[in-house]
Design a protein around this motif. Structure first.
Motif, PDB file in Angstrom:
ATOM      1  N   VAL A  35      48.362  37.631  39.246  1.00  0.00           N
ATOM      2  CA  VAL A  35      49.425  38.581  39.600  1.00  0.00           C
ATOM      3  C   VAL A  35      49.475  39.707  38.574  1.00  0.00           C
ATOM      4  O   VAL A  35      49.544  40.896  38.932  1.00  0.00           O
ATOM      5  N   SER A  36      49.424  39.353  37.303  1.00  0.00           N
ATOM      6  CA  SER A  36      49.451  40.373  36.241  1.00  0.00           C
ATOM      7  C   SER A  36      48.233  41.288  36.316  1.00  0.00           C
ATOM      8  O   SER A  36      48.335  42.491  36.064  1.00  0.00           O
ATOM      9  N   THR A  37      47.089  40.729  36.675  1.00  0.00           N
ATOM     10  CA  THR A  37      45.875  41.538  36.814  1.00  0.00           C
ATOM     11  C   THR A  37      46.033  42.559  37.937  1.00  0.00           C
ATOM     12  O   THR A  37      45.630  43.719  37.792  1.00  0.00           O
ATOM     13  N   LEU A  38      46.630  42.152  39.044  1.00  0.00           N
ATOM     14  CA  LEU A  38      46.849  43.087  40.161  1.00  0.00           C
ATOM     15  C   LEU A  38      47.843  44.191  39.787  1.00  0.00           C
ATOM     16  O   LEU A  38      47.645  45.355  40.141  1.00  0.00           O
ATOM     17  N   ILE A  39      48.885  43.828  39.062  1.00  0.00           N
ATOM     18  CA  ILE A  39      49.844  44.841  38.583  1.00  0.00           C
ATOM     19  C   ILE A  39      49.134  45.798  37.626  1.00  0.00           C
ATOM     20  O   ILE A  39      49.291  47.029  37.722  1.00  0.00           O
ATOM     21  N   SER A  40      48.354  45.240  36.730  1.00  0.00           N
ATOM     22  CA  SER A  40      47.617  46.058  35.774  1.00  0.00           C
ATOM     23  C   SER A  40      46.640  46.999  36.477  1.00  0.00           C
ATOM     24  O   SER A  40      46.473  48.149  36.065  1.00  0.00           O
ATOM     25  N   TYR A  41      46.004  46.512  37.534  1.00  0.00           N
ATOM     26  CA  TYR A  41      45.087  47.365  38.300  1.00  0.00           C
ATOM     27  C   TYR A  41      45.826  48.568  38.863  1.00  0.00           C
ATOM     28  O   TYR A  41      45.371  49.709  38.720  1.00  0.00           O
ATOM     29  N   ALA A  42      46.976  48.333  39.497  1.00  0.00           N
ATOM     30  CA  ALA A  42      47.736  49.434  40.101  1.00  0.00           C
ATOM     31  C   ALA A  42      48.151  50.469  39.051  1.00  0.00           C
ATOM     32  O   ALA A  42      47.990  51.674  39.258  1.00  0.00           O
ATOM     33  N   VAL A  43      48.643  50.002  37.935  1.00  0.00           N
ATOM     34  CA  VAL A  43      49.042  50.912  36.858  1.00  0.00           C
ATOM     35  C   VAL A  43      47.814  51.611  36.274  1.00  0.00           C
ATOM     36  O   VAL A  43      47.803  52.835  36.078  1.00  0.00           O
ATOM     37  N   GLY A  44      46.775  50.829  36.031  1.00  0.00           N
ATOM     38  CA  GLY A  44      45.577  51.355  35.387  1.00  0.00           C
ATOM     39  C   GLY A  44      44.826  52.388  36.199  1.00  0.00           C
ATOM     40  O   GLY A  44      44.237  53.315  35.638  1.00  0.00           O
ATOM     41  N   VAL A  45      44.843  52.252  37.514  1.00  0.00           N
ATOM     42  CA  VAL A  45      44.147  53.236  38.357  1.00  0.00           C
ATOM     43  C   VAL A  45      44.750  54.617  38.157  1.00  0.00           C
ATOM     44  O   VAL A  45      44.027  55.592  37.920  1.00  0.00           O
ATOM     45  N   PHE A  46      46.061  54.709  38.226  1.00  0.00           N
ATOM     46  CA  PHE A  46      46.689  56.022  38.102  1.00  0.00           C
ATOM     47  C   PHE A  46      46.654  56.546  36.665  1.00  0.00           C
ATOM     48  O   PHE A  46      46.375  57.728  36.440  1.00  0.00           O
ATOM     49  N   LEU A  47      46.895  55.676  35.712  1.00  0.00           N
ATOM     50  CA  LEU A  47      46.841  56.084  34.309  1.00  0.00           C
ATOM     51  C   LEU A  47      45.427  56.512  33.933  1.00  0.00           C
ATOM     52  O   LEU A  47      45.209  57.608  33.409  1.00  0.00           O
ATOM     53  N   GLY A  48      44.460  55.667  34.213  1.00  0.00           N
ATOM     54  CA  GLY A  48      43.074  55.955  33.851  1.00  0.00           C
ATOM     55  C   GLY A  48      42.517  57.160  34.572  1.00  0.00           C
ATOM     56  O   GLY A  48      41.860  58.010  33.965  1.00  0.00           O
ATOM     57  N   TYR A  49      42.772  57.240  35.879  1.00  0.00           N
ATOM     58  CA  TYR A  49      42.250  58.368  36.648  1.00  0.00           C
ATOM     59  C   TYR A  49      42.807  59.692  36.124  1.00  0.00           C
ATOM     60  O   TYR A  49      42.052  60.644  35.897  1.00  0.00           O
ATOM     61  N   GLY A  50      44.106  59.751  35.928  1.00  0.00           N
ATOM     62  CA  GLY A  50      44.714  60.996  35.453  1.00  0.00           C
ATOM     63  C   GLY A  50      44.183  61.419  34.099  1.00  0.00           C
ATOM     64  O   GLY A  50      43.791  62.571  33.892  1.00  0.00           O
TER      65      GLY A  50
END
Length: 128
Positions: A35-50
């Motif tokens: 669950v934490s990995t999926l939350i981290s993915y969602a946050v990380g996609v937008f943070l990392g991409y930007g």
């Protein structure tokens, strides 16, 4: 001017800190690492991409490159979960140690996917 590699490293460190904070905090609150990995993915996609688009590669934001980035980073999900399973469930290592170890292992993959998603199109250079 600072090259791509040092800028990539700075953004990667920010994303790695975010990933580890989310996993360790999730563990503290009793969330399973999946669950934490999926939350981290969602946050990380937008943070990392930007950050990678603007700071690392100096490119304009676009839906197409965001999709490619999300797809490339999604390829990390099975690897992250398998590594966490091996570390936590098989080896009995705590998430506090397993999350940073997983981060280190997947570092090079993230660089390759970020470069493929964002920097491969030379026509999208951002002018400053």
């Amino acid at each position: 001017m600072m090259g791509v590699a040092p800028r990539y490293l700075l953004v990667a460190i920010a994303c790695a800190i975010s990933y580890n904070v989310i996993l360790i905090t999730g563990d503290f609150f009793g969330l399973h690492y999946v669950v934490s990995t999926l939350i981290s993915y969602a946050v990380g996609v937008f943070l990392g991409y930007g950050l990678h688009s603007v700071f690392t590669f100096g490119r304009e934001l676009s839906a197409q490159s965001l999709f490619r980035y999300a797809l490339g980073i999604a390829a990390n999900l099975p690897g992250s979960i398998v590594l966490l399973f091996v570390f936590c469930d098989v080896a009995g290592i705590s998430v506090v140690v397993a999350a940073p170890a997983t981060t280190a292992i997947l570092f090079l993959w993230n660089f390759a996917m970020s470069h493929w998603a964002i920097a491969r199109n030379p026509l999208r250079r951002r002018t400053v």
